[in-house]
Design an enzyme around this catalytic site. Structure first.
Site, PDB file in Angstrom:
ATOM      1  N   LYS A  72       0.557  -1.386  -0.149  1.00  0.00           N
ATOM      2  CA  LYS A  72      -0.201  -0.075   0.028  1.00  0.00           C
ATOM      3  C   LYS A  72       0.771   1.085  -0.024  1.00  0.00           C
ATOM      4  CE  LYS A  72      -4.460  -1.696   2.154  1.00  0.00           C
ATOM      5  NZ  LYS A  72      -5.492  -1.183   2.817  1.00  0.00           N
ATOM      6  N   ASP A 108     -10.764   2.762   1.776  1.00  0.00           N
ATOM      7  CA  ASP A 108     -10.706   2.118   3.150  1.00  0.00           C
ATOM      8  C   ASP A 108     -11.882   2.563   3.985  1.00  0.00           C
ATOM      9  OD1 ASP A 108      -9.543  -0.982   2.444  1.00  0.00           O
ATOM     10  OD2 ASP A 108      -7.646  -0.257   3.916  1.00  0.00           O
TER      11      ASP A 108
END
Ligand SMILES: NC(=O)c1ccc[n+]([C@@H]2O[C@H](COP(=O)([O-])OP(=O)(O)OC[C@H]3O[C@@H](n4cnc5c(N)ncnc54)[C@H](OP(=O)(O)O)[C@@H]3O)[C@@H](O)[C@H]2O)c1
Length: 279
Positions: A72, A108
């Site tokens: 990420k 997210d």
């Protein structure tokens, strides 16, 4: 498995390992439901190969990719453009390839707040206490700050919480040992640690000081019913499990790559739960 045409749209999830990922199941469900001429593929990419693999996927005509651990941060660096969500979260989980640029976002946090709303909980209803200061906590904190509510963080390692403060202004900090007493001042409790996850120790959290209006939310979704959620239910508190966040974070990528706005509903939830061994 549908037969693809020569114009099929391609996307996937890059991770190392990636075998545990439920994203192929989520996107596969939507591809099937909408009869999309496209495929979503697990992409096991070793960290040493991440840059080269991403450039290769782009050159091969992929529309984009999701990115999971441990990529990420590397994904953030490889993007030519990142939005505020990625910047505030400090990480990218959704990449779209354009002719002239690689664009990154982080879904997210919006996945988390969408899951609350789906459960009938207003994320802006009152002060939130987030347990944890890792990647999930940072994305959730950024999304809750955007709802203009006070957000407090309690993390075992205070230095890590302070690093988070450097990136996200206006957070308050609570000592890890004070987390239970602090509940009385909050409307929402979020477990964004890895505690309570299969294979991890349980989260020790006495809910005796919780107001009866407290909503208890998880980011952990294996198991779906964590010890924290079970304890909250036993106290009569409202709970939101971690699966909704997982399902909702997938929506923006699917829409960008396949051109259809997908819906999170009971059928998708059942389909993914069956794979988690709970459905
Ligand atoms: N539902 C979803 O879509 C979704 C998406 C992303 C992540 N998640 C979940 O979010 C959770 C956290 O993921 P992450 O990527 O943020 O992980 P991470 O960056 O590794 O952070 C882990 C967090 O857990 C804390 N922690 C770990 N062991 C602990 C212990 N024994 N006692 C107290 N605190 C402990 C760490 O505290 P220290 O700083 O003190 O080490 C840190 O705050 C995972 O369960 C993951 O499955 C869910």
């Amino acid at each position: 498995m549908p037969i693809l045409s020569g114009r099929a749209r391609l996307a996937g999830i890059a991770g190392w390992p990636v075998a545990h990922s439920r994203s192929p199941r989520i996107h596969g469900f939507w591809l099937d439901r909408h009869a999309v001429d496209g495929a979503y593929i697990p992409l096991p990419i070793h960290p040493d190969d991440f840059q080269a693999a991403l450039r290769g996927l782009r050159a091969a005509g992929f529309a984009g990719v999701n990115v999971t651990l441990p990529h990420k941060l590397a994904a953030f660096d490889i993007c030519d453009a990142v939005d505020d969500r990625a910047r505030l979260a400090g990480a990218v989980n959704t990449i779209t390839f354009h002719a002239d640029r690689i664009e990154g976002t982080n879904t997210d946090g919006v996945g988390f707040t969408a899951a609350l709303r789906e459960a009938g909980v207003d994320p802006g209803a009152g002060p939130a206490l987030i347990l944890g200061a890792g990647g999930a906590a940072r994305a959730v904190a950024a999304a809750l700050r955007a709802c203009e509510i006070p957000v407090s963080i309690a993390n075992r390692t205070r230095a890590r919480a302070m690093t988070l403060a450097g990136h996200l202004p206006n957070l308050s900090f609570i000592d890890w040992d004070e987390r239970e007493q602090a509940l009385a001042r909050h409307a929402l409790l979020v477990n964004a640690t890895s505690l309570g996850m299969d294979g991890q120790p349980p989260l020790a959290m006495d809910l005796r000081h919780a107001p009866s209006s407290l909503v208890v939310a998880e980011t952990v979704y294996t198991p779906l019913e964590t010890g924290l959620l079970a304890a909250a239910r036993a106290r009569g508190l409202r709970v939101v499990d971690g699966l909704g966040m997982l399902l909702h974070q997938a929506r923006p990528g699917f829409a960008a790559w396949f051109g259809v706005e997908p819906v999170v509903d009971a059928a998708l939830r059942r389909f993914v739960l069956a794979d988690l061994g709970a459905g």
